[in-house]
Design a protein around this motif. Structure first.
Motif, mmCIF file in Angstrom:
data_model
loop_
_atom_site.group_PDB
_atom_site.id
_atom_site.type_symbol
_atom_site.label_atom_id
_atom_site.label_comp_id
_atom_site.label_asym_id
_atom_site.label_seq_id
_atom_site.Cartn_x
_atom_site.Cartn_y
_atom_site.Cartn_z
ATOM 1 N N GLU A 44 0.679 -1.395 -0.002
ATOM 2 C CA GLU A 44 -0.025 0.080 0.145
ATOM 3 C C GLU A 44 0.633 1.198 0.018
ATOM 4 N N PRO A 45 2.046 1.340 0.868
ATOM 5 C CA PRO A 45 2.778 2.513 0.679
ATOM 6 C C PRO A 45 3.373 2.796 -0.510
ATOM 7 N N MET A 46 3.751 1.696 -1.364
ATOM 8 C CA MET A 46 4.320 2.005 -2.818
ATOM 9 C C MET A 46 2.909 2.608 -3.688
ATOM 10 N N ARG A 47 1.828 2.186 -3.637
ATOM 11 C CA ARG A 47 0.867 2.707 -4.368
ATOM 12 C C ARG A 47 0.540 4.061 -3.926
ATOM 13 N N ASP A 48 0.596 4.307 -2.762
ATOM 14 C CA ASP A 48 0.429 5.934 -2.220
ATOM 15 C C ASP A 48 1.552 6.596 -3.092
ATOM 16 N N ASP A 49 2.492 6.062 -3.309
ATOM 17 C CA ASP A 49 3.722 6.866 -3.712
ATOM 18 C C ASP A 49 3.484 7.090 -5.199
ATOM 19 N N ILE A 50 3.025 5.971 -5.975
ATOM 20 C CA ILE A 50 2.729 5.888 -7.195
ATOM 21 C C ILE A 50 1.428 7.208 -7.274
ATOM 22 N N ARG A 51 0.417 7.018 -6.675
ATOM 23 C CA ARG A 51 -0.781 8.056 -6.771
ATOM 24 C C ARG A 51 -0.249 9.380 -6.601
ATOM 25 N N LEU A 52 0.758 9.449 -5.543
ATOM 26 C CA LEU A 52 1.417 11.037 -5.500
ATOM 27 C C LEU A 52 1.881 11.398 -6.865
ATOM 28 N N LEU A 53 2.996 10.673 -7.419
ATOM 29 C CA LEU A 53 3.580 11.188 -8.354
ATOM 30 C C LEU A 53 2.726 11.334 -9.461
ATOM 31 N N GLY A 54 1.897 10.357 -9.744
ATOM 32 C CA GLY A 54 1.051 10.416 -10.886
ATOM 33 C C GLY A 54 0.088 11.415 -10.912
ATOM 34 N N ALA A 55 -0.270 11.875 -9.580
ATOM 35 C CA ALA A 55 -1.153 12.983 -9.768
ATOM 36 C C ALA A 55 -0.464 14.311 -10.116
ATOM 37 N N ILE A 56 0.769 14.528 -9.479
ATOM 38 C CA ILE A 56 1.697 15.583 -9.839
ATOM 39 C C ILE A 56 1.953 15.632 -11.164
ATOM 40 N N LEU A 57 2.048 14.556 -11.879
ATOM 41 C CA LEU A 57 2.649 14.598 -13.330
ATOM 42 C C LEU A 57 1.276 14.799 -13.899
ATOM 43 N N GLY A 58 0.082 14.301 -13.537
ATOM 44 C CA GLY A 58 -1.176 14.833 -14.325
ATOM 45 C C GLY A 58 -1.325 16.396 -14.407
ATOM 46 N N ASP A 59 -1.177 16.845 -12.928
ATOM 47 C CA ASP A 59 -1.442 18.261 -12.922
ATOM 48 C C ASP A 59 -0.434 18.921 -13.566
ATOM 49 N N THR A 60 0.819 18.509 -13.836
ATOM 50 C CA THR A 60 1.651 19.328 -14.837
ATOM 51 C C THR A 60 1.531 19.084 -16.158
ATOM 52 N N ILE A 61 0.680 18.167 -16.836
ATOM 53 C CA ILE A 61 0.388 17.920 -18.000
ATOM 54 C C ILE A 61 -0.673 18.876 -18.313
#
Length: 304
Positions: free
Chosen positions: A42-59
């Motif tokens: 679960e901690p890994m998925r939390d990290d991926i959610r965070l990084l993916g959300a920031i990338l989505g915001d950036t795009i």
């Protein structure tokens, strides 16, 4: 990545009612896991959610809602291909009338997301190792400590082990592969994102210098998005060498001496691990000569 009209790649899957099936690896397929396994990742998925959300915001901020919508549509339809709900041809038709510049943005979005997911996976491995050590659990297989324990448990004379290992050589090799000749900016940005994610493990919200960790992540992911992953100019043998040498301060110069020191302390065997490289090894003779001159120059600069 953060959604616009569809659920995000991991958020929606994390909310599934079945904790025994891990769909977060889609489109590679569902993986059966125990409840303990799910909780452990679960901690890994939390990290991926965070990084993916920031990338989505950036795009969204850099290229607009239309590009992000296209990325999300491609993601969802890829899952449907994996589940055999649609054919690959239907997914391909999404891009029939898309111009090259738009297609490149979609490709880059998935490439950057894969890079960030790899960072999260690396951080998770570090986190799990630390948890095992803190819990006082037996050394994990493939570690030196586990190897020592196995040698102690069998009826083998210690001198015999030392004699065998005295002639052994473990040589991690830097290969000469053009796809690994990344731009220095990408290399440094990925390392910095890794450092920031590592700082979040104990719950730290600020860097040593006092900067907000999430804000720094956003800044570096923006840098990642705005930088071409590979050089646009023709690569030279010197570019290949420069790229390969970056791994020495980042890994080899720190890890190899520590391993050798530990093996010497436990077994009395010296220099059992040495680095090797095949950079320029398959190049024509004239290119090899250039590579040797370049390496000699670098060695001279390092000595002064």
């Amino acid at each position: 990545m953060r959604p616009v009209t569809t659920p995000p790649i991991l958020d929606g899957m994390a909310q599934t009612s079945s904790r025994d099936t891990d769909n977060s690896l889609a489109p590679f397929g569902a993986v059966q896991r125990t409840r303990t396994g799910w909780d452990a990742t679960e901690p890994m998925r939390d990290d991926i959610r965070l990084l993916g959300a920031i990338l989505g915001d950036t795009i969204r901020e850099q290229n607009g809602e239309e590009i992000l919508n296209l990325v999300e549509r491609a993601r969802v339809e890829s899952f449907r291909v994996r589940r055999s709900e649609i054919d690959r041809a239907e997914l391909a038709r999404m891009f029939d009338r898309i111009d090259t510049d738009t297609a490149i943005q979609v490709i880059r979005a998935f490439t950057d997301f894969a890079l960030l997911a790899n960072v999260a996976e690396d951080i998770h491995r570090e986190r799990r190792r630390a948890i095992h050590v803190a819990a006082g659990e037996p050394p994990q297989n493939s570690t030196l400590a586990a190897t020592y324990a196995k040698l102690d448990s069998v009826d083998i004379d210690s001198d015999a082990v030392v004699d065998v290992l005295a002639d052994a050589l473990v040589a991690p090799v830097i290969t000469a592969h053009p796809t690994e000749t990344r731009r220095r900016t990408i290399f440094e940005t990925q390392n910095r994102i890794t450092e920031l994610m590592r700082a979040r493990i104990p719950g730290t919200t600020r860097t040593v210098g006092g900067a907000d960790v999430e804000l720094e992540l956003r800044r570096h992911i923006l840098r990642l998005w705005q930088t071409a992953l590979i050089r646009l100019s023709r690569l030279r043998i010197t570019d290949e060498i420069d790229s390969g040498l970056r791994y020495y301060p980042g890994a080899f110069l720190e890890v190899i001496p520590a391993i050798n020191a530990e093996v010497f302390e436990v077994l009395g065997v010296e220099a059992s691990v040495k680095s090797r490289t095949s950079l320029g090894g398959t190049a024509p003779a004239n290119v090899k000569r250039e590579a040797k001159r370049w390496l000699a120059r670098l060695a001279k600069e390092a000595a002064t």
